[in-house]
Design a protein around this motif. Structure first.
Motif, PDB file in Angstrom:
ATOM      1  N   ILE A  59      -8.152  -1.615   0.873  1.00 44.85           N
ATOM      2  CA  ILE A  59      -9.212  -0.624   0.659  1.00 44.85           C
ATOM      3  C   ILE A  59      -8.753   0.751   1.136  1.00 44.85           C
ATOM      4  CG2 ILE A  59     -11.547   0.061   1.334  1.00 44.85           C
ATOM      5  CD1 ILE A  59     -12.197  -2.963   1.498  1.00 44.85           C
ATOM      6  N   LYS A  60      -8.101   0.791   2.301  1.00 45.16           N
ATOM      7  CA  LYS A  60      -7.584   2.058   2.824  1.00 45.16           C
ATOM      8  C   LYS A  60      -6.514   2.627   1.902  1.00 45.16           C
ATOM      9  CE  LYS A  60      -6.690   5.186   6.087  1.00 45.16           C
ATOM     10  NZ  LYS A  60      -7.634   6.251   6.467  1.00 45.16           N
TER      11      LYS A  60
ATOM     12  N   ASP B 230       2.376  -7.052  -1.560  1.00 46.46           N
ATOM     13  CA  ASP B 230       2.248  -5.954  -0.596  1.00 46.46           C
ATOM     14  C   ASP B 230       0.855  -5.332  -0.733  1.00 46.46           C
ATOM     15  OD1 ASP B 230       2.273  -3.428   0.676  1.00 46.46           O
ATOM     16  OD2 ASP B 230       4.438  -3.281   0.463  1.00 46.46           O
ATOM     17  N   PRO B 231       0.032  -5.384   0.309  1.00 49.85           N
ATOM     18  CA  PRO B 231      -1.323  -4.828   0.217  1.00 49.85           C
ATOM     19  C   PRO B 231      -1.342  -3.334  -0.067  1.00 49.85           C
ATOM     20  CG  PRO B 231      -0.788  -5.417   2.487  1.00 49.85           C
ATOM     21  CD  PRO B 231       0.289  -5.995   1.634  1.00 49.85           C
ATOM     22  N   HIS B 232      -0.313  -2.607   0.381  1.00 47.51           N
ATOM     23  CA  HIS B 232      -0.272  -1.173   0.086  1.00 47.51           C
ATOM     24  C   HIS B 232      -0.021  -0.938  -1.398  1.00 47.51           C
ATOM     25  CE1 HIS B 232       0.614  -1.293   4.455  1.00 47.51           C
ATOM     26  NE2 HIS B 232      -0.139  -0.207   4.464  1.00 47.51           N
ATOM     27  N   ASN B 233       0.843  -1.745  -1.991  1.00 51.16           N
ATOM     28  CA  ASN B 233       1.055  -1.644  -3.436  1.00 51.16           C
ATOM     29  C   ASN B 233      -0.214  -1.997  -4.198  1.00 51.16           C
ATOM     30  OD1 ASN B 233       3.677  -0.699  -3.723  1.00 51.16           O
ATOM     31  ND2 ASN B 233       4.593  -2.718  -3.678  1.00 51.16           N
ATOM     32  N   LEU B 234      -0.883  -3.069  -3.773  1.00 49.99           N
ATOM     33  CA  LEU B 234      -2.126  -3.454  -4.443  1.00 49.99           C
ATOM     34  C   LEU B 234      -3.152  -2.329  -4.356  1.00 49.99           C
ATOM     35  CD1 LEU B 234      -3.978  -5.398  -5.901  1.00 49.99           C
ATOM     36  CD2 LEU B 234      -4.522  -6.471  -3.699  1.00 49.99           C
ATOM     37  N   GLY B 235      -3.306  -1.756  -3.174  1.00 50.29           N
ATOM     38  CA  GLY B 235      -4.253  -0.661  -3.010  1.00 50.29           C
ATOM     39  C   GLY B 235      -3.919   0.522  -3.893  1.00 50.29           C
ATOM     40  N   SER B 236      -2.629   0.870  -3.963  1.00 50.76           N
ATOM     41  CA  SER B 236      -2.213   2.002  -4.787  1.00 50.76           C
ATOM     42  C   SER B 236      -2.443   1.730  -6.267  1.00 50.76           C
ATOM     43  CB  SER B 236      -0.727   2.308  -4.547  1.00 50.76           C
ATOM     44  OG  SER B 236      -0.514   2.750  -3.223  1.00 50.76           O
ATOM     45  N   ILE B 237      -2.181   0.488  -6.696  1.00 48.01           N
ATOM     46  CA  ILE B 237      -2.382   0.131  -8.104  1.00 48.01           C
ATOM     47  C   ILE B 237      -3.866   0.186  -8.453  1.00 48.01           C
ATOM     48  CG2 ILE B 237      -2.244  -1.763  -9.769  1.00 48.01           C
ATOM     49  CD1 ILE B 237       0.423  -2.549  -8.382  1.00 48.01           C
TER      50      ILE B 237
ATOM     51  N   GLU C 224     -12.109   1.033   6.920  1.00 41.87           N
ATOM     52  CA  GLU C 224     -11.672   1.991   7.931  1.00 41.87           C
ATOM     53  C   GLU C 224     -11.254   3.316   7.311  1.00 41.87           C
ATOM     54  OE1 GLU C 224      -8.966   0.419  10.843  1.00 41.87           O
ATOM     55  OE2 GLU C 224      -9.392  -1.646  10.243  1.00 41.87           O
ATOM     56  N   GLY C 225     -11.574   4.398   7.990  1.00 34.30           N
ATOM     57  CA  GLY C 225     -11.165   5.716   7.520  1.00 34.30           C
ATOM     58  C   GLY C 225     -12.306   6.468   6.863  1.00 34.30           C
ATOM     59  N   LYS C 226     -12.269   7.791   6.942  1.00 36.80           N
ATOM     60  CA  LYS C 226     -13.382   8.610   6.458  1.00 36.80           C
ATOM     61  C   LYS C 226     -13.601   8.460   4.953  1.00 36.80           C
ATOM     62  CE  LYS C 226     -12.573  11.888  10.211  1.00 36.80           C
ATOM     63  NZ  LYS C 226     -11.957  13.177  10.604  1.00 36.80           N
ATOM     64  N   ASN C 227     -12.567   8.692   4.159  1.00 36.38           N
ATOM     65  CA  ASN C 227     -12.754   8.613   2.710  1.00 36.38           C
ATOM     66  C   ASN C 227     -13.118   7.217   2.223  1.00 36.38           C
ATOM     67  OD1 ASN C 227     -12.371  11.339   2.194  1.00 36.38           O
ATOM     68  ND2 ASN C 227     -10.166  11.137   1.905  1.00 36.38           N
ATOM     69  N   PRO C 228     -12.438   6.151   2.695  1.00 36.84           N
ATOM     70  CA  PRO C 228     -12.847   4.805   2.283  1.00 36.84           C
ATOM     71  C   PRO C 228     -14.301   4.478   2.637  1.00 36.84           C
ATOM     72  CG  PRO C 228     -10.631   4.716   3.164  1.00 36.84           C
ATOM     73  CD  PRO C 228     -11.142   6.101   3.428  1.00 36.84           C
ATOM     74  N   VAL C 229     -14.766   4.929   3.805  1.00 36.07           N
ATOM     75  CA  VAL C 229     -16.152   4.668   4.195  1.00 36.07           C
ATOM     76  C   VAL C 229     -17.107   5.459   3.295  1.00 36.07           C
ATOM     77  CG1 VAL C 229     -17.872   4.972   6.020  1.00 36.07           C
ATOM     78  CG2 VAL C 229     -15.637   3.996   6.569  1.00 36.07           C
TER      79      VAL C 229
ATOM     80  N   ALA D 297      -5.841   2.817  11.735  1.00 33.98           N
ATOM     81  CA  ALA D 297      -5.934   4.116  11.061  1.00 33.98           C
ATOM     82  C   ALA D 297      -7.383   4.389  10.720  1.00 33.98           C
ATOM     83  CB  ALA D 297      -5.058   4.124   9.813  1.00 33.98           C
ATOM     84  N   HIS D 298      -8.271   4.205  11.699  1.00 33.74           N
ATOM     85  CA  HIS D 298      -9.703   4.289  11.407  1.00 33.74           C
ATOM     86  C   HIS D 298     -10.245   5.707  11.345  1.00 33.74           C
ATOM     87  CE1 HIS D 298     -10.333   5.089  15.683  1.00 33.74           C
ATOM     88  NE2 HIS D 298      -9.617   4.006  15.972  1.00 33.74           N
TER      89      HIS D 298
END
Length: 258
Positions: free
Chosen positions: A154-155, A120-127, A20-25, A80-81
């Protein structure tokens, strides 16, 4: 069964397979990930990032479907697509061998990020995002008691998860022992350690980041070669796991002179 219910059930079967989201896509389309189709909100085709998505999708022969924004709202799992959702094949995890072989192909000392129960998925994504930015060859996570690569991750990674090798392992301590046998120097992070910029972080490195609440587990800590810390000068004596990971990763890169 009404039409709306059918749509929702169809989407729910694949919630782990959407970006989801422009940059991730955009990053998904640029990566080796198999993108099956892209949904675009009607009326957004002239936006800059959306034009790029159309171009990348055309290049890779990925169908683009314009739909009402309400349909994207129904599909979204993270809400947050940004008017763009891609359906991808199931996320393909790498192996530890894949990560080490990638370092070998690049002619570089392995630089591997090892995560001890980051939930925390947000922490994983940031790492994962920081790992990609600082040139780490891959990230190792636990199959259980850990966040996995989901649309949220991914987001949070700004799409970096689509370009970064992530391996799942059953036993982190055993994996660390195997990495040590293959020549990696295992660096743990804990407030009881020596100051990071005063430590030698060159050569083949496995950097261990502990969980948000408990830090590095006892067995993992005992199997690290050294423990390092980030010096604190303020009133708060701890950092978010992803922030701490990024700071130590930068120190590794700084010492390597890259």
């Amino acid at each position: 069964m009404d039409k709306k219910r059918k749509i929702n059930e169809s989407f729910n079967e694949n919630v782990e397979n959407i970006v989801e989201g422009k940059n991730p896509v955009i990053e998904a389309l640029r990566s080796e990930t198999t993108v099956e189709k892209v949904y675009i909100a009607k009326g957004s085709s002239q936006e800059g990032p959306v034009k790029l998505i159309y171009a990348l999708a055309k290049e890779k022969r990925v169908p683009v479907i314009e739909v009402d924004r309400k349909k994207l709202d129904d599909m979204s799992t993270i809400k947050a697509h940004q008017g763009v959702i891609a359906v991808i094949s199931p996320y393909k995890y790498s192996t530890v061998d894949d990560i080490l072989n990638y370092a070998k192909e690049k002619g570089e000392d392995p630089f591997v990020i090892i995560l001890d129960e980051i939930e925390d998925p947000h922490n994983l994504g940031s790492i994962i995002r920081s790992a990609n930015v600082f040139g780490a060859h891959g990230v190792i996570i636990l199959k259980r008691r850990s966040a996995l690569v989901t649309p949220t991750v991914i987001k949070a990674s700004a799409g970096a998860a689509m370009h970064t090798r992530v391996a799942k392992v059953t036993n982190l301590t055993q994996t660390i022992k195997e990495l040590k046998e293959r020549g990696l120097w295992i660096i743990g992070t804990d407030m009881d350690g020596e100051v990071s910029f005063q430590s030698n972080l060159k050569g083949p490195i496995g950097l261990v980041i502990g969980s948000e609440g408990k830090g590095i587990s006892r067995l993992v800590k005992e199997n690290c070669d050294i423990i390092v810390k980030i010096p604190m000068r303020g009133d708060v004596n701890s950092l978010n796991a992803s922030v701490a990971a990024g700071i130590i990763m930068y120190e590794v890169v700084r010492q390597r002179g890259i």
